[in-house]
Design a protein around this motif. Structure first.
Motif, PDB file in Angstrom:
ATOM      1  N   LEU A 177       0.824  -1.197   0.000  1.00 40.28           N
ATOM      2  CA  LEU A 177       0.000   0.000   0.000  1.00 40.28           C
ATOM      3  C   LEU A 177       0.868   1.261   0.000  1.00 40.28           C
ATOM      4  CD1 LEU A 177      -2.902   0.936   0.075  1.00 40.28           C
ATOM      5  CD2 LEU A 177      -2.825   0.828   2.569  1.00 40.28           C
ATOM      6  N   ASP A 178       1.894   1.241   0.793  1.00 41.08           N
ATOM      7  CA  ASP A 178       2.755   2.408   0.943  1.00 41.08           C
ATOM      8  C   ASP A 178       3.411   2.790  -0.381  1.00 41.08           C
ATOM      9  OD1 ASP A 178       3.908   4.435   2.376  1.00 41.08           O
ATOM     10  OD2 ASP A 178       5.686   3.266   2.913  1.00 41.08           O
ATOM     11  N   VAL A 179       4.034   1.826  -1.008  1.00 42.86           N
ATOM     12  CA  VAL A 179       4.751   2.122  -2.248  1.00 42.86           C
ATOM     13  C   VAL A 179       3.798   2.540  -3.358  1.00 42.86           C
ATOM     14  CG1 VAL A 179       6.132   1.113  -4.085  1.00 42.86           C
ATOM     15  CG2 VAL A 179       6.753   0.737  -1.698  1.00 42.86           C
ATOM     16  N   LEU A 184       1.201   6.396  -6.936  1.00 37.71           N
ATOM     17  CA  LEU A 184      -0.059   6.769  -7.567  1.00 37.71           C
ATOM     18  C   LEU A 184      -0.481   8.179  -7.186  1.00 37.71           C
ATOM     19  CD1 LEU A 184      -2.023   3.444  -7.136  1.00 37.71           C
ATOM     20  CD2 LEU A 184      -1.064   4.384  -9.240  1.00 37.71           C
ATOM     21  N   LEU A 185      -0.195   8.573  -5.957  1.00 37.40           N
ATOM     22  CA  LEU A 185      -0.640   9.884  -5.492  1.00 37.40           C
ATOM     23  C   LEU A 185       0.529  10.618  -4.841  1.00 37.40           C
ATOM     24  CD1 LEU A 185      -3.837   8.585  -3.759  1.00 37.40           C
ATOM     25  CD2 LEU A 185      -3.793   9.845  -5.898  1.00 37.40           C
ATOM     26  N   PRO A 186       1.412  11.178  -5.672  1.00 35.95           N
ATOM     27  CA  PRO A 186       2.626  11.775  -5.118  1.00 35.95           C
ATOM     28  C   PRO A 186       2.343  12.925  -4.161  1.00 35.95           C
ATOM     29  CG  PRO A 186       2.744  11.607  -7.515  1.00 35.95           C
ATOM     30  CD  PRO A 186       1.347  11.314  -7.133  1.00 35.95           C
ATOM     31  N   THR A 187       1.303  13.665  -4.367  1.00 35.94           N
ATOM     32  CA  THR A 187       1.028  14.776  -3.466  1.00 35.94           C
ATOM     33  C   THR A 187      -0.364  14.652  -2.872  1.00 35.94           C
ATOM     34  OG1 THR A 187       0.121  16.102  -5.233  1.00 35.94           O
ATOM     35  CG2 THR A 187       2.469  16.366  -4.790  1.00 35.94           C
ATOM     36  N   VAL A 188      -0.524  15.303  -1.741  1.00 37.10           N
ATOM     37  CA  VAL A 188      -1.790  15.194  -1.020  1.00 37.10           C
ATOM     38  C   VAL A 188      -2.964  15.708  -1.856  1.00 37.10           C
ATOM     39  CG1 VAL A 188      -3.009  15.818   1.092  1.00 37.10           C
ATOM     40  CG2 VAL A 188      -0.528  15.530   1.130  1.00 37.10           C
ATOM     41  N   GLN A 189      -2.692  16.782  -2.610  1.00 32.14           N
ATOM     42  CA  GLN A 189      -3.764  17.378  -3.400  1.00 32.14           C
ATOM     43  C   GLN A 189      -4.368  16.401  -4.401  1.00 32.14           C
ATOM     44  OE1 GLN A 189      -0.842  18.735  -2.438  1.00 32.14           O
ATOM     45  NE2 GLN A 189      -0.637  20.776  -3.371  1.00 32.14           N
ATOM     46  N   ASP A 190      -3.560  15.427  -4.772  1.00 36.11           N
ATOM     47  CA  ASP A 190      -4.036  14.494  -5.789  1.00 36.11           C
ATOM     48  C   ASP A 190      -5.089  13.532  -5.261  1.00 36.11           C
ATOM     49  OD1 ASP A 190      -2.554  15.589  -7.712  1.00 36.11           O
ATOM     50  OD2 ASP A 190      -0.873  14.191  -7.544  1.00 36.11           O
ATOM     51  N   VAL A 191      -5.203  13.440  -3.952  1.00 29.98           N
ATOM     52  CA  VAL A 191      -6.185  12.494  -3.417  1.00 29.98           C
ATOM     53  C   VAL A 191      -7.562  12.869  -3.941  1.00 29.98           C
ATOM     54  CG1 VAL A 191      -7.263  11.586  -1.334  1.00 29.98           C
ATOM     55  CG2 VAL A 191      -4.820  12.088  -1.361  1.00 29.98           C
ATOM     56  N   VAL A 281     -11.213   5.958   7.968  1.00 32.90           N
ATOM     57  CA  VAL A 281     -10.253   6.193   6.897  1.00 32.90           C
ATOM     58  C   VAL A 281      -9.907   7.687   6.801  1.00 32.90           C
ATOM     59  CG1 VAL A 281     -11.935   6.427   5.028  1.00 32.90           C
ATOM     60  CG2 VAL A 281      -9.629   5.567   4.532  1.00 32.90           C
ATOM     61  N   ASP A 282     -10.855   8.544   7.174  1.00 31.83           N
ATOM     62  CA  ASP A 282     -10.571   9.986   7.152  1.00 31.83           C
ATOM     63  C   ASP A 282      -9.471  10.337   8.144  1.00 31.83           C
ATOM     64  OD1 ASP A 282     -12.418  10.468   5.206  1.00 31.83           O
ATOM     65  OD2 ASP A 282     -14.063  10.834   6.633  1.00 31.83           O
ATOM     66  N   ASP A 283      -9.533   9.725   9.343  1.00 32.87           N
ATOM     67  CA  ASP A 283      -8.472   9.946  10.328  1.00 32.87           C
ATOM     68  C   ASP A 283      -7.120   9.663   9.703  1.00 32.87           C
ATOM     69  OD1 ASP A 283     -10.444  10.376  12.195  1.00 32.87           O
ATOM     70  OD2 ASP A 283     -10.401   8.321  12.970  1.00 32.87           O
ATOM     71  N   ILE A 284      -7.075   8.542   8.986  1.00 32.77           N
ATOM     72  CA  ILE A 284      -5.792   8.107   8.428  1.00 32.77           C
ATOM     73  C   ILE A 284      -5.305   9.057   7.349  1.00 32.77           C
ATOM     74  CG2 ILE A 284      -4.642   6.263   7.142  1.00 32.77           C
ATOM     75  CD1 ILE A 284      -6.574   4.313   8.530  1.00 32.77           C
ATOM     76  N   VAL A 285      -6.189   9.388   6.422  1.00 33.87           N
ATOM     77  CA  VAL A 285      -5.774  10.239   5.297  1.00 33.87           C
ATOM     78  C   VAL A 285      -5.407  11.638   5.792  1.00 33.87           C
ATOM     79  CG1 VAL A 285      -6.538  11.284   3.130  1.00 33.87           C
ATOM     80  CG2 VAL A 285      -7.061   8.891   3.615  1.00 33.87           C
ATOM     81  N   ASN A 286      -6.155  12.143   6.757  1.00 33.10           N
ATOM     82  CA  ASN A 286      -5.848  13.479   7.281  1.00 33.10           C
ATOM     83  C   ASN A 286      -4.489  13.518   7.965  1.00 33.10           C
ATOM     84  OD1 ASN A 286      -8.237  14.433   6.335  1.00 33.10           O
ATOM     85  ND2 ASN A 286      -9.351  14.204   8.288  1.00 33.10           N
ATOM     86  N   ARG A 287      -4.184  12.416   8.675  1.00 30.84           N
ATOM     87  CA  ARG A 287      -2.904  12.364   9.378  1.00 30.84           C
ATOM     88  C   ARG A 287      -1.761  12.065   8.415  1.00 30.84           C
ATOM     89  NH1 ARG A 287      -2.592   7.894  13.809  1.00 30.84           N
ATOM     90  NH2 ARG A 287      -0.402   7.606  13.292  1.00 30.84           N
ATOM     91  N   GLY A 288      -2.125  11.503   7.267  1.00 31.88           N
ATOM     92  CA  GLY A 288      -1.105  11.112   6.289  1.00 31.88           C
ATOM     93  C   GLY A 288      -0.938   9.606   6.293  1.00 31.88           C
ATOM     94  N   ASP A 294       4.022   3.979   8.379  1.00 33.37           N
ATOM     95  CA  ASP A 294       5.346   3.953   8.981  1.00 33.37           C
ATOM     96  C   ASP A 294       5.273   3.529  10.452  1.00 33.37           C
ATOM     97  OD1 ASP A 294       7.925   4.396   8.013  1.00 33.37           O
ATOM     98  OD2 ASP A 294       8.132   6.097   9.410  1.00 33.37           O
ATOM     99  N   THR A 295       4.338   4.137  11.175  1.00 28.24           N
ATOM    100  CA  THR A 295       4.151   3.788  12.580  1.00 28.24           C
ATOM    101  C   THR A 295       3.767   2.319  12.725  1.00 28.24           C
ATOM    102  OG1 THR A 295       3.311   6.013  12.882  1.00 28.24           O
ATOM    103  CG2 THR A 295       2.951   4.480  14.695  1.00 28.24           C
ATOM    104  N   TYR A 296       2.855   1.888  11.878  1.00 27.27           N
ATOM    105  CA  TYR A 296       2.379   0.504  11.909  1.00 27.27           C
ATOM    106  C   TYR A 296       3.544  -0.473  11.742  1.00 27.27           C
ATOM    107  CZ  TYR A 296      -0.444  -3.570  10.328  1.00 27.27           C
ATOM    108  OH  TYR A 296      -1.034  -4.805  10.170  1.00 27.27           O
TER     109      TYR A 296
END
Lengths: 326, 486
Positions: A177-179, A184-191, A281-288, A294-296
């Motif tokens: 998922l990370d890679v 696929l979405l290099p920048t946050v704006q692309d989400v 999922v919003d929590d996750i995406v908002n936090r990055g 990485d934490t996981y």
């Protein structure tokens, strides 16, 4: 169960799972390459980042991220400790050390798996068309899980193998998922922007999750894919599912009471799992997503060390720690 | 009982050797017609196909042994030939009686050596021989193991000479290996040659693991109410690791390494995921000298510090007990017939191979002048290491051997070169005679004759190289299933 045996079973199981996941990585990449006419370098390099073995790869092949090099590195390369063939060597070695604890069906399945890969023709044809090899790897791995499910008593040995498998799988799904997310979405704006359906489908496919995703969500949407692979409680390769079942296995081993923990490994795993139980999922995406993953991964790594420490140096049961059983 | 073979049989062109053949008589008749009839119902190509299937099966099962100094994983598949070695029930009975008699006496001999030493006082064995034996353990003097059993498991090596008689070649009272191959060979045979098996009364061996477990538990220390047994292995790189793991699995006991065990408060424990657990019986497959760095070699990393003291206190059973090697010394071997007579009052049923003791000046002189006819063996080696075959050795090898004998005579014995018997064996496109020996396994669960169990048949090792008599797996040997036929 002997502490050494417990550790070996856990690692035997991890190595089998690792081999299967490496096969999945290659498989999905291979399928993507067939559909696109991009430069080879951009297609195969990320795969090495997924497994986290860039350093080893560079030492052996420099910057030559060709299909042949990457596939060889991940499948047959004996100098890569995480190649499929190395994983199987270690899995078998661990199994040999604890053979008397396994059923014949499991031992035989692992031994055959090792021999099949060891004797697979290692030529350019296979590196260009690795499908048959990858299918065999996935099938053999599933055969071992099935043999454990149906022939091994669902006691300590089974729980340690389940624990190892869940930790390894959770880690690998998070890497996929990370890679992919990064590419696929290099920048946050692309989400939420334009979506490469094919790429996202391939991502789901590499976890064998495309059909299950479709049944649940229908159309492909990046946020939903993230939700599915991170938080789904029922899909067996999701990061959450892996924690739920690792936790279950560890608790079965220690026999600890609900709402309590018996050792530091259980404490950490319980926290990780509970945290995910109540995430959106919003929590996750908002936090990055990357930070989250990485934490996981770091926590899973810590968990592995804690389990090893608990198993080898003390006892799963805190209250029994210094008592002698007779 | 013997019958002429049918025409066009697969054994027609079998080149009978000069020595004793286990299946065919000198006039080409089958000693076991029911077996040969069944075998001949298969064509040779069918038989060869079954042989191939067997090899694949053994490989899949991972039935291997490790070869020291070998590259590539160091494991080799155990070579196995599907043509069985058959022994008649009547003859077997004699062998079984002979083995019981011998083990009974040897166990008493070891007890005696470490305690009263009547055999020395009454002149059966010279004191000098015991005192100079490398396998004599000071640490065992004055000790009596639980139930009086020293040699729980024995694997005696027998050979059949040209005269058709079985002789005892070696007693193997320390950690004899090979029984797992006996059991696995039988399983594979049932699978690949069912039609040959069918209807034959072959003595069963499948209950061996159960009997071994019984033996171990029966000799547990007094007071251990639900005794726990483990199998102690040097580890996965040991040549017999497959067997260790197989036997532990079959008996359902833990396979432990030295690092899994710890001595605490005078008892032995294993480290488990639920803390320490007391161990009462250790079926140890590591040599005396490596068992406890405090009592023996202090450089041993595979042993358990303090284990010997727990053993001496009678709080753990070690099988076989440390110290049994004294009866395994190849020079002491020469005295075994006298030892048997001394402890049983009977003549030995199974004869020894005539043996010259180099420590004795008269016998040494004979050996030195007849070196090229004799087999010279070190007194304290196993696995065929260090043996010089006089008739096959070069001048230089003989000269070197002569020097070694003169430098350290106590370390050598010599025996006449015996012919090993042969058994028909699949060799490429033909069936040819290959030399075999026989290692029956004997379990001793108490000090009485009734406490002895002999596994019917045992391990038939076969020298797969033409004309070779070296059957050790480390040197080109394989094995066959052994049938005691009723």
């Amino acid at each position: 169960m002997l502490s050494r045996v417990a550790d070996s079973i856990l690692w035997m199981s991890r190595y089998i799972e690792r081999a299967e996941n490496v096969a999945r990585f290659i498989d999905v990449n291979q399928k993507l390459t067939l559909g696109f006419q991009r430069g080879l370098r951009t297609q195969w390099e990320p795969l090495i980042h997924t497994t986290g073995d860039e350093k080893q790869f560079k030492e052996l092949y420099g910057n030559e991220y060709t299909q042949e090099n990457v596939v060889n590195f991940l499948t047959f390369e004996d100098r890569n400790p995480n190649s499929i063939s190395s994983c199987l060597k270690f899995a078998r070695e661990n199994a040999r050390c604890v053979r008397e604890n396994l059923s014949n069906a499991i031992w035989e399945a692992i031994n055959k798996f090792y021999l099949i890969v060891k004797e697979f023709p290692r030529d350019a044809m296979v590196l260009q068309h690795p499908h048959r090899l990858l299918d065999v790897v996935k099938q053999q791995s599933q055969l071992i899980v099935g043999a454990a499910e149906t022939t091994l008593s669902h006691g300590d040995a089974w729980n340690f193998s389940r624990l190892g498998r869940c930790i390894e799988r959770g880690d690998k799904t998070s890497r996929i998922l990370d890679v992919k997310y990064y590419i696929l979405l290099p920048t946050v704006q692309d989400v939420g922007g334009n979506v490469d359906i094919i790429q996202w489908s391939a991502l789901l496919n590499s976890t064998s999750g495309l059909q299950m995703y479709r049944r649940q969500y229908g159309r492909i949407h990046p946020q939903k894919v993230v939700e599915f692979l991170v938080l789904d409680r029922l899909f067996p390769r999701s990061m959450h599912y892996c924690l739920i079942h690792a936790d279950e296995a560890l608790r079965a081993l220690s026999g600890s009471q609900p709402y309590a923990y018996a050792n530091p490994a259980e404490q950490l795993l319980g926290r990780m799992k509970t945290n995910m139980d109540y995430l959106s999922v919003d929590d996750i995406v908002n936090r990055g997503l990357h930070e989250f993953i990485d934490t996981y991964q770091r926590q899973l790594n810590d968990l592995g060390k804690l389990i090893n420490d608990v198993v080898c140096n003390s006892s799963l049961h805190s209250q029994w720690q210094h008592q002698l059983q007779s | 009982m013997h019958s002429r073979l049918t025409e066009c049989s697969m054994f027609d062109s079998y080149p009978l050797p000069a020595c004793y053949d286990e299946l065919l008589t000198a006039d080409h008749q089958s000693r076991f017609p029911t077996v040969t009839e069944r075998l001949q119902q298969l064509s040779f190509s069918e038989l060869a196909q079954r042989q191939h299937t067997t090899e694949e099966r053994l490989r899949d099962l991972g039935i291997t042994f490790a070869v020291y100094g070998h590259q590539d994983g160091t494991e080799k598949v155990w070579p196995f030939d599907i043509l069985p070695r058959v022994i008649g029930a009547e003859e077997w009975q004699t062998v079984e009686q002979g083995l019981k008699q011998r083990i009974y006496a040897l166990n008493l001999f070891i007890q005696d050596i470490y305690n009263e030493q009547r055999v020395i006082k009454e002149g059966v064995v010279p004191e000098e021989m015991i005192r100079t034996a490398a396998t004599f353990r000071e640490q065992c003097v004055g000790h009596t193991p639980p139930a009086g059993v020293w040699t729980h498991i024995t694997g005696t090596d027998l050979i059949r000479h040209q005269d058709g008689q079985f002789y005892v070649l070696e007693d193997n009272l320390r950690c004899p290996s090979g029984v797992s191959y006996v059991l696995e060979n039988r399983e594979v045979m049932k699978r690949v040659l069912p039609e040959v098996f069918n209807g034959q009364a072959v003595a069963s061996i499948e209950d061996y693991p159960e009997r071994l477990l019984d033996t171990l538990l029966a000799t547990a220390p007094v007071g251990a109410s639900a005794p726990v047994a483990v199998l102690l292995t040097p580890g996965v790189y040991n040549s017999a690791y497959f067997e260790h793991s197989f036997l532990a699995q079959q008996m359902g006991i833990e396979l432990v390494q030295g690092s899994d065990l710890v001595v605490m408060d005078g008892y032995l424990f294993m480290k488990t995921t639920r803390g320490l657990k007391k161990v009462d019986v250790v079926y140890r497959r590591i040599d005396d000298l490596f068992m406890d760095p405090r009592a023996f070699r202090d450089d041993s990393v595979i042993g358990v510090p303090g284990l010997m003291e727990v053993h001496r206190q009678g709080r753990v059973t070690l099988a076989n007990a440390p110290g049994t090697g004294i009866a395994d010394d190849k020079a002491i071997y020469a005295y075994v017939p006298a030892i048997v007579k001394f402890f049983t009052g009977e003549d030995p049923i199974l004869p020894n191979v005539p043996t010259f003791i180099c420590a004795d000046p008269v016998q040494r002189q004979h050996v030195l002048t007849h070196l090229e006819e004799l087999v010279v063996k070190p007194t304290n080696e196993a696995g065929g290491y260090g043996i010089v075959l006089g008739p096959k050795a070069s001048k230089a090898e003989l000269e070197e051997c002569r020097q070694r004998i003169q430098e350290d005579p106590r370390n050598y014995i010599a025996q006449p070169m015996l012919q090993l018997s042969t058994v028909p064996t699949i060799c490429g496109k033909n069936i040819e005679p290959r030399h075999v020996d026989l290692r029956p396994f004997i379990l001793l669960g108490g000090m009485e004759m009734e406490d002895i169990y002999v596994l019917p048949g045992g391990l038939t090792r076969v020298a797969l190289v033409k004309n070779s008599m070296i059957v050790n797996s480390s040197q080109g040997g394989g094995s066959k299933d052994t049938w005691v036929l009723f």
